[in-house]
Scaffold this motif. Structure first.
Motif, mmCIF file in Angstrom:
data_model
loop_
_atom_site.group_PDB
_atom_site.id
_atom_site.type_symbol
_atom_site.label_atom_id
_atom_site.label_comp_id
_atom_site.label_asym_id
_atom_site.label_seq_id
_atom_site.Cartn_x
_atom_site.Cartn_y
_atom_site.Cartn_z
ATOM 1 N N GLU A 171 -31.180 -47.844 65.067
ATOM 2 C CA GLU A 171 -31.630 -48.255 63.749
ATOM 3 C C GLU A 171 -33.016 -47.716 63.399
ATOM 4 O OE1 GLU A 171 -32.159 -51.874 66.519
ATOM 5 O OE2 GLU A 171 -30.812 -50.174 66.324
ATOM 6 N N HIS A 172 -33.893 -47.644 64.384
ATOM 7 C CA HIS A 172 -35.235 -47.123 64.132
ATOM 8 C C HIS A 172 -35.207 -45.620 63.859
ATOM 9 C CE1 HIS A 172 -37.561 -50.788 65.097
ATOM 10 N NE2 HIS A 172 -36.499 -51.059 65.838
ATOM 11 N N ALA A 204 -35.645 -41.140 60.086
ATOM 12 C CA ALA A 204 -35.076 -39.903 59.540
ATOM 13 C C ALA A 204 -34.916 -39.989 58.026
ATOM 14 C CB ALA A 204 -33.723 -39.618 60.190
ATOM 15 N N ALA A 205 -34.699 -41.198 57.500
ATOM 16 C CA ALA A 205 -34.499 -41.376 56.060
ATOM 17 C C ALA A 205 -35.797 -41.311 55.270
ATOM 18 C CB ALA A 205 -33.792 -42.706 55.795
ATOM 19 N N GLU A 206 -36.915 -41.365 55.945
ATOM 20 C CA GLU A 206 -38.197 -41.283 55.253
ATOM 21 C C GLU A 206 -38.280 -39.951 54.513
ATOM 22 O OE1 GLU A 206 -42.677 -42.603 55.706
ATOM 23 O OE2 GLU A 206 -40.996 -43.500 56.725
ATOM 24 N N GLY A 207 -38.502 -40.014 53.232
ATOM 25 C CA GLY A 207 -38.596 -38.808 52.416
ATOM 26 C C GLY A 207 -37.268 -38.342 51.837
ATOM 27 N N ALA A 208 -36.163 -38.939 52.252
ATOM 28 C CA ALA A 208 -34.859 -38.566 51.689
ATOM 29 C C ALA A 208 -34.713 -39.193 50.305
ATOM 30 C CB ALA A 208 -33.727 -39.038 52.599
ATOM 31 N N GLY A 248 -18.841 -58.992 52.758
ATOM 32 C CA GLY A 248 -19.964 -59.894 53.004
ATOM 33 C C GLY A 248 -20.869 -59.369 54.092
ATOM 34 N N PRO A 249 -21.843 -60.183 54.469
ATOM 35 C CA PRO A 249 -22.856 -59.740 55.429
ATOM 36 C C PRO A 249 -22.298 -59.357 56.795
ATOM 37 C CG PRO A 249 -23.364 -61.944 54.578
ATOM 38 C CD PRO A 249 -22.064 -61.517 53.979
ATOM 39 N N HIS A 250 -21.198 -59.967 57.200
ATOM 40 C CA HIS A 250 -20.645 -59.664 58.521
ATOM 41 C C HIS A 250 -19.962 -58.301 58.573
ATOM 42 C CE1 HIS A 250 -21.707 -63.558 60.072
ATOM 43 N NE2 HIS A 250 -21.167 -64.122 59.005
ATOM 44 N N SER A 251 -19.806 -57.652 57.413
ATOM 45 C CA SER A 251 -19.213 -56.316 57.412
ATOM 46 C C SER A 251 -20.223 -55.253 57.837
ATOM 47 C CB SER A 251 -18.642 -55.974 56.033
ATOM 48 O OG SER A 251 -19.678 -55.878 55.080
ATOM 49 N N LEU A 252 -21.453 -55.678 58.087
ATOM 50 C CA LEU A 252 -22.484 -54.780 58.608
ATOM 51 C C LEU A 252 -22.826 -55.178 60.036
ATOM 52 C CD1 LEU A 252 -24.997 -54.586 55.638
ATOM 53 C CD2 LEU A 252 -23.430 -52.811 56.405
ATOM 54 N N GLY A 253 -22.825 -54.202 60.929
ATOM 55 C CA GLY A 253 -23.279 -54.458 62.286
ATOM 56 C C GLY A 253 -24.800 -54.572 62.296
ATOM 57 N N PRO A 254 -25.374 -54.956 63.418
ATOM 58 C CA PRO A 254 -26.825 -55.149 63.486
ATOM 59 C C PRO A 254 -27.642 -53.904 63.124
ATOM 60 C CG PRO A 254 -25.771 -56.079 65.415
ATOM 61 C CD PRO A 254 -24.706 -55.339 64.656
ATOM 62 N N ALA A 255 -27.244 -52.742 63.600
ATOM 63 C CA ALA A 255 -28.006 -51.525 63.296
ATOM 64 C C ALA A 255 -27.919 -51.185 61.812
ATOM 65 C CB ALA A 255 -27.512 -50.359 64.149
ATOM 66 N N ALA A 256 -26.719 -51.258 61.248
ATOM 67 C CA ALA A 256 -26.561 -50.956 59.823
ATOM 68 C C ALA A 256 -27.327 -51.955 58.964
ATOM 69 C CB ALA A 256 -25.087 -50.936 59.441
ATOM 70 N N VAL A 293 -30.169 -50.890 56.256
ATOM 71 C CA VAL A 293 -30.102 -51.286 54.847
ATOM 72 C C VAL A 293 -31.370 -52.038 54.451
ATOM 73 C CG1 VAL A 293 -28.896 -52.804 53.219
ATOM 74 C CG2 VAL A 293 -27.595 -51.257 54.683
ATOM 75 N N ASP A 294 -31.849 -52.901 55.322
ATOM 76 C CA ASP A 294 -33.032 -53.702 55.016
ATOM 77 C C ASP A 294 -34.330 -52.908 55.048
ATOM 78 O OD1 ASP A 294 -31.479 -55.955 54.686
ATOM 79 O OD2 ASP A 294 -31.909 -56.779 56.676
ATOM 80 N N HIS A 295 -34.398 -51.825 55.827
ATOM 81 C CA HIS A 295 -35.666 -51.138 56.044
ATOM 82 C C HIS A 295 -35.752 -49.713 55.511
ATOM 83 C CE1 HIS A 295 -35.835 -54.466 58.957
ATOM 84 N NE2 HIS A 295 -37.125 -54.419 58.734
ATOM 85 N N ALA A 296 -34.673 -49.131 55.073
ATOM 86 C CA ALA A 296 -34.726 -47.740 54.578
ATOM 87 C C ALA A 296 -35.642 -47.659 53.369
ATOM 88 C CB ALA A 296 -33.327 -47.255 54.229
ATOM 89 N N SER A 297 -36.428 -46.595 53.318
ATOM 90 C CA SER A 297 -37.392 -46.424 52.229
ATOM 91 C C SER A 297 -36.828 -45.593 51.076
ATOM 92 C CB SER A 297 -38.665 -45.780 52.775
ATOM 93 O OG SER A 297 -38.363 -44.503 53.318
ATOM 94 N N CYS A 298 -35.522 -45.405 51.051
ATOM 95 C CA CYS A 298 -34.889 -44.630 49.986
ATOM 96 C C CYS A 298 -33.641 -45.365 49.515
ATOM 97 C CB CYS A 298 -34.532 -43.229 50.487
ATOM 98 S SG CYS A 298 -33.263 -43.217 51.773
ATOM 99 N N PRO A 299 -33.070 -44.958 48.397
ATOM 100 C CA PRO A 299 -31.810 -45.578 47.970
ATOM 101 C C PRO A 299 -30.730 -45.380 49.032
ATOM 102 C CG PRO A 299 -32.746 -44.284 46.195
ATOM 103 C CD PRO A 299 -33.556 -43.977 47.423
ATOM 104 N N VAL A 300 -29.835 -46.364 49.124
ATOM 105 C CA VAL A 300 -28.774 -46.361 50.130
ATOM 106 C C VAL A 300 -27.424 -46.456 49.444
ATOM 107 C CG1 VAL A 300 -27.773 -47.649 52.065
ATOM 108 C CG2 VAL A 300 -30.262 -47.426 51.877
ATOM 109 N N LEU A 301 -26.512 -45.568 49.817
ATOM 110 C CA LEU A 301 -25.126 -45.672 49.374
ATOM 111 C C LEU A 301 -24.340 -46.195 50.564
ATOM 112 C CD1 LEU A 301 -22.758 -45.227 47.471
ATOM 113 C CD2 LEU A 301 -22.696 -42.830 48.214
ATOM 114 N N LEU A 302 -23.833 -47.413 50.439
ATOM 115 C CA LEU A 302 -23.115 -48.088 51.508
ATOM 116 C C LEU A 302 -21.626 -48.035 51.178
ATOM 117 C CD1 LEU A 302 -23.284 -49.853 54.067
ATOM 118 C CD2 LEU A 302 -23.622 -51.825 52.560
ATOM 119 N N VAL A 303 -20.838 -47.424 52.069
ATOM 120 C CA VAL A 303 -19.412 -47.219 51.788
ATOM 121 C C VAL A 303 -18.560 -47.980 52.794
ATOM 122 C CG1 VAL A 303 -19.835 -44.964 50.743
ATOM 123 C CG2 VAL A 303 -19.297 -45.085 53.166
ATOM 124 N N TRP A 304 -17.326 -48.259 52.387
ATOM 125 C CA TRP A 304 -16.332 -48.860 53.271
ATOM 126 C C TRP A 304 -15.610 -47.754 54.023
ATOM 127 C CZ3 TRP A 304 -15.505 -53.831 54.514
ATOM 128 C CH2 TRP A 304 -16.065 -54.810 53.687
#
Length: 146
Positions: free
Chosen positions: A97-98, A103-107, A122-130, A134-145
């Motif tokens: 996750e770190h 790596a997402a910094e500046g993307a 819901g929230p359980h559809s995300l594992g701990p790393a994901a 999602v909580d810490h990325a400094s750029c927009p996130v596209l989260l897909v199924w």
């Protein structure tokens, strides 16, 4: 525009398909795979515990690191082939996750897939790393199924 696509085991095809569908033709795409240090670290530790019997050339952790790097390279190669357009590939080793957040910094966009319980939204559809990403990325996130 720079887009980072997190290539994780089991869910990467959905991320690549999302990049093909949503990223403009002129944008730069970087495919990222991160190998966690846990398994090789455990093998190194177990080998070090042999108290005098250890020969550095027989450390199973070294072989596990090589196998993990090969698996990551194969995943990145398959993802690049599925993407079907120019991209760069990056392999990192560390706390997953770190490394993804760094790596997402500046993307301009990060694409990742849900990797938890897929039987319900819901929230359980995300594992701990994901969830961390999602909580810490400094750029927009596209989260897909997947």
């Amino acid at each position: 525009m720079t887009v980072l696509v997190w290539i994780a085991e089991g869910v990467w095809p959905a991320c690549v398909d999302a990049a093909r569908a949503h990223v403009p033709a002129g944008a730069g795409i970087e495919l990222l795979h991160v190998t966690g240090p846990d398994a090789a670290g455990a093998a190194h530790g177990a080998f070090a515990g042999l108290l005098g019997r250890a020969r550095p050339d027989h450390d199973p952790g070294t072989e596990m690191e090589r196998l993990a790097a090969d698996a990551g390279a194969r995943l990145l190669s398959a993802a690049a082939g599925r993407l079907g357009r120019p991209c760069t590939t990056t392999e990192r080793i560390g706390r997953i996750e770190h490394e993804v957040v760094a790596a997402a910094e500046g993307a301009d966009l990060l694409i990742l897939a849900r990797d938890g319980d897929r039987s319900r939204p819901g929230p359980h559809s995300l594992g701990p790393a994901a969830r961390f990403v999602v909580d810490h990325a400094s750029c927009p996130v596209l989260l897909v199924w997947p």
